[in-house]
Enzyme design. Structure first.
Site, short mmCIF file in Angstrom:
data_model
loop_
_atom_site.label_atom_id
_atom_site.label_comp_id
_atom_site.label_asym_id
_atom_site.label_seq_id
_atom_site.Cartn_x
_atom_site.Cartn_y
_atom_site.Cartn_z
N CYS A 52 -9.74 -11.42 -6.53
CA CYS A 52 -10.26 -10.77 -5.34
C CYS A 52 -11.12 -11.80 -4.60
O CYS A 52 -12.01 -12.42 -5.20
CB CYS A 52 -11.10 -9.56 -5.73
SG CYS A 52 -11.96 -8.82 -4.31
N ASP A 59 -7.13 -9.71 -10.21
CA ASP A 59 -6.20 -8.70 -9.75
C ASP A 59 -4.86 -8.96 -10.44
O ASP A 59 -4.50 -10.12 -10.69
CB ASP A 59 -6.00 -8.77 -8.24
CG ASP A 59 -7.20 -8.26 -7.46
OD1 ASP A 59 -7.80 -7.27 -7.90
OD2 ASP A 59 -7.51 -8.84 -6.42
#
Length: 154
Positions: A52, A59
């Site tokens: 992120c 992620d």
């Protein structure tokens, strides 16, 4: 295999370190040995990771890349290293997914390409990102990507 389509490959068959960034990753390609046939190639990366850009937290996504080759095929180890280079790269889901597709389209000049980025939930909401270059070529079998809508995906 002197004089083969594989002569210019630098990463296959030896120890290769993960690139520092997607921009530094070197994609490699080979001549399509069946250029007179329209067919679909699928790469599935069920453990894709990036960061992120706001929090630095990881992620995770399940990527499915389908393409109908033109003159070139992407060498799979170079693609694996390119995708792995996103591990320490901060970008939103949409940016990662579309950047991968655009780089492959520019590099390979395929007859057609699509990508499905099936991202695992962030803040309780899964984000799926889809893109393709246009209508698929006629008379080419392009199977469903086979990734279910999120409900404990994976």
């Amino acid at each position: 295999m002197s004089g083969s389509i594989y002569d210019n490959l630098k990463q296959l068959g030896g120890m290769t370190t993960l690139p520092d960034s997607p921009e530094a990753a070197e994609l490699e390609r080979v001549a399509n040995p069946q250029p007179d046939v329209s067919y679909t190639v699928r790469f599935t990366a069920p453990e894709f990771t990036s960061l992120c850009p706001m929090t630095g937290q990881p992620d995770f996504a399940h990527l499915v890349i389908d393409y109908v080759p033109g003159a070139w095929l992407v060498e799979s180890k170079s693609l694996k290293l390119y995708l792995g280079a996103f591990r320490n790269h901060g970008a939103f889901h949409e940016d990662c997914t579309i950047s991968i597709a655009r780089r492959l389209v520019t590099f390979l000049e395929p007859s057609w390409l699509r990508i499905g980025g099936y991202w695992y939930p962030r803040g309780g909401i899964p984000i799926d990102v889809f893109w393709q270059t246009g209508a698929p070529p006629e008379a080419v079998w392009i199977p469903d990507q086979g990734v279910p809508p999120y409900r404990g995906r994976g």
